[in-house]
Write a protein that holds these residues in place. Structure first.
Motif, short mmCIF file in Angstrom:
data_model
loop_
_atom_site.label_atom_id
_atom_site.label_comp_id
_atom_site.label_asym_id
_atom_site.label_seq_id
_atom_site.Cartn_x
_atom_site.Cartn_y
_atom_site.Cartn_z
N ASP A 259 0.80 -1.21 0.00
CA ASP A 259 0.00 0.00 0.00
C ASP A 259 0.84 1.28 0.00
O ASP A 259 0.46 2.28 -0.62
CB ASP A 259 -0.95 0.00 1.20
N ARG A 260 1.96 1.27 0.72
CA ARG A 260 2.82 2.45 0.71
C ARG A 260 3.42 2.68 -0.68
O ARG A 260 3.64 3.81 -1.08
CB ARG A 260 3.92 2.31 1.76
N LYS A 261 3.65 1.61 -1.38
CA LYS A 261 4.13 1.72 -2.76
C LYS A 261 3.02 2.27 -3.66
O LYS A 261 3.25 3.20 -4.45
CB LYS A 261 4.59 0.35 -3.28
N LYS A 262 1.82 1.74 -3.52
CA LYS A 262 0.71 2.19 -4.37
C LYS A 262 0.41 3.66 -4.14
O LYS A 262 0.25 4.43 -5.10
CB LYS A 262 -0.54 1.34 -4.10
N GLY A 263 0.30 4.07 -2.88
CA GLY A 263 -0.03 5.45 -2.58
C GLY A 263 0.99 6.42 -3.15
O GLY A 263 0.63 7.46 -3.72
N PHE A 264 2.27 6.07 -3.01
CA PHE A 264 3.35 6.92 -3.52
C PHE A 264 3.39 6.89 -5.05
O PHE A 264 3.41 7.93 -5.70
CB PHE A 264 4.68 6.43 -2.95
N ASP A 265 3.36 5.69 -5.61
CA ASP A 265 3.49 5.53 -7.07
C ASP A 265 2.36 6.22 -7.82
O ASP A 265 2.58 6.79 -8.90
CB ASP A 265 3.54 4.05 -7.45
N ASP A 266 1.14 6.16 -7.28
CA ASP A 266 0.00 6.76 -7.97
C ASP A 266 0.18 8.27 -8.13
O ASP A 266 -0.15 8.84 -9.18
CB ASP A 266 -1.30 6.47 -7.22
N VAL A 267 0.70 8.91 -7.08
CA VAL A 267 0.91 10.36 -7.15
C VAL A 267 2.06 10.68 -8.09
O VAL A 267 1.96 11.58 -8.94
CB VAL A 267 1.19 10.93 -5.75
N ILE A 268 3.16 9.94 -7.98
CA ILE A 268 4.34 10.21 -8.81
C ILE A 268 4.04 9.96 -10.29
O ILE A 268 4.49 10.71 -11.17
CB ILE A 268 5.52 9.35 -8.34
N ALA A 269 3.26 8.91 -10.58
CA ALA A 269 2.93 8.59 -11.97
C ALA A 269 2.15 9.71 -12.65
O ALA A 269 2.18 9.85 -13.87
CB ALA A 269 2.13 7.29 -12.03
N ALA A 270 1.45 10.51 -11.85
CA ALA A 270 0.66 11.61 -12.40
C ALA A 270 1.47 12.90 -12.54
O ALA A 270 0.92 13.92 -12.96
CB ALA A 270 -0.55 11.86 -11.50
N ASN A 271 2.76 12.84 -12.18
CA ASN A 271 3.62 14.01 -12.26
C ASN A 271 4.81 13.72 -13.16
O ASN A 271 5.75 13.01 -12.77
CB ASN A 271 4.09 14.42 -10.87
N ALA A 272 4.78 14.26 -14.38
CA ALA A 272 5.80 13.95 -15.39
C ALA A 272 7.20 14.43 -15.00
O ALA A 272 8.19 13.99 -15.57
CB ALA A 272 5.41 14.58 -16.73
N ALA A 273 7.29 15.31 -14.00
CA ALA A 273 8.60 15.85 -13.60
C ALA A 273 9.46 14.80 -12.90
O ALA A 273 10.68 14.96 -12.80
CB ALA A 273 8.41 17.06 -12.68
N PHE A 274 8.84 13.70 -12.44
CA PHE A 274 9.57 12.70 -11.65
C PHE A 274 9.76 11.41 -12.44
O PHE A 274 8.92 11.02 -13.24
CB PHE A 274 8.82 12.41 -10.35
N THR A 275 10.88 10.74 -12.14
CA THR A 275 11.19 9.45 -12.76
C THR A 275 11.51 8.44 -11.66
O THR A 275 12.37 8.69 -10.81
CB THR A 275 12.40 9.55 -13.70
N MET A 276 10.83 7.30 -11.68
CA MET A 276 11.15 6.22 -10.75
C MET A 276 12.25 5.37 -11.39
O MET A 276 12.00 4.61 -12.32
CB MET A 276 9.90 5.36 -10.47
#
Length: 326
Positions: free
Chosen positions: A182-199
């Motif tokens: 869940d901590r991965k999902k919550g973080f990843d969902d927000v980051i995926a919606a922000n093109a400025a960041f790369t995982m």
């Protein structure tokens, strides 16, 4: 209609009603008789970090304050041992079991076994697979944090405070555990919606300080341009600081460190400038866990989830919050 046929129909109806009643009764979690004191079990997943030690102490202190007998076990990080621990508590005839499941799937048989023995279970901190076990039916309730929300809050803070940093390494918790998922999902969902960041990479560090350090070292070698490390707990975040320093970089300057848990050590590291932000996940379950057991024995309707409130720490409040961090 003949008497014998009427008798058969009445008997069949009675049998069907009894069967329906039995199914309905079995669909409910076992009840807890109202008593002056109880013998309860607490099946802890491990005791290798400050968070777990604080949780155990909170549970033990609350049991002692109420005069309840508590059977305590430590699974030492093994789901198989934790299943055996629960079975041992069943054999000892405890009234209720508090369970902190190490992983979502392997503890299902233990929950089913307790139900079969008519012993209610309250889940603490980590949940189980909801397709296989349900609150109010197989166990009483889950008490803990909203792990998705924790990951989301960290990511939202990052989006607002990145300061130009954008390349992320993620240190995941124990594979298959609800907080890691869940901590991965919550973080990843927000980051995926922000093109400025790369995982750049995401890998388990098993919620452990030394493994977190080792994984962070490997990932930093593979991705020397990484400037953000998001760890699913304080232990891995602290390990990551060592990895950053071993790479000749400065934690908090060259690489931003983000975490979840919020113990005193990590809050102090915010003050020291090595950690940027932390979402709290309080381990102090004792009062709420035992209050819930009493409410259940009193016949109160218990919600499927009881969510703990979590604070959030960064440089704006870390100094004033240090004294009250666990």
């Amino acid at each position: 209609m003949s008497l014998s046929r009427r008798h058969l129909l009445v008997s069949a109806a009675a049998a069907a009603a009894a069967s329906a009643f039995a199914r309905a009764a079995f669909a409910q979690a076992p009840m807890l008789p109202k008593k002056d004191t109880y013998k309860v079990g607490f099946a802890q997943t491990e005791s290798n970090n400050p968070w777990r030690l604080a949780q155990t102490k909170s549970m033990q202190d609350e049991a002692a304050a109420r005069g309840w007998q508590m059977v305590y076990t430590d699974a030492a990080g093994s789901a198989a041992k934790q299943v055996a621990d629960v079975n041992s508590m069943i054999a000892q005839g405890v009234d209720l079991i508090f369970l902190a499941p190490r992983e979502e799937l392997p503890l299902i048989p233990a929950i089913k076994a307790a139900k079969g023995a008519n012993i209610p279970i309250i889940l603490l901190d980590r949940n189980v697979d909801q397709s296989l076990a349900k609150a109010g039916e197989d166990y009483v309730t889950f008490i803990g944090s909203d792990f998705i929300e924790e990951g989301k809050r960290v990511a939202e803070w990052l989006v607002a405070n990145a300061g130009g940093k954008s390349k992320i390494l993620q240190l995941e918790g124990t594979t298959g555990s609800s907080p890691a998922n869940d901590r991965k999902k919550g973080f990843d969902d927000v980051i995926a919606a922000n093109a400025a960041f790369t995982m750049l990479a995401s890998q388990t560090g098993d919620f452990a300080r030394d493994k977190g350090r080792q994984v962070a070292e490997t990932l930093l070698q593979a991705h020397p341009d990484a400037d953000i490390i998001y760890a699913h707990n304080d232990e891995m975040a602290i390990g990551a600081i060592s990895a950053v320093e071993a790479a000749g970089k400065v934690a908090g300057k060259d690489v931003m460190i983000l975490s979840i848990d919020g113990g005193k050590e990590i809050v102090q590291l915010i003050i020291d400038g090595k950690v940027a932000a932390v979402c709290e996940c309080s381990p102090l379950f004792g009062p709420k866990a035992f209050d819930t057991a009493v409410a259940y024995a009193n016949g109160e309707v218990i919600p499927a989830k009881l969510i703990n409130p979590d604070r959030f720490y960064d440089i704006t409040n870390a100094a004033e919050s240090l004294a009250t961090a666990y």
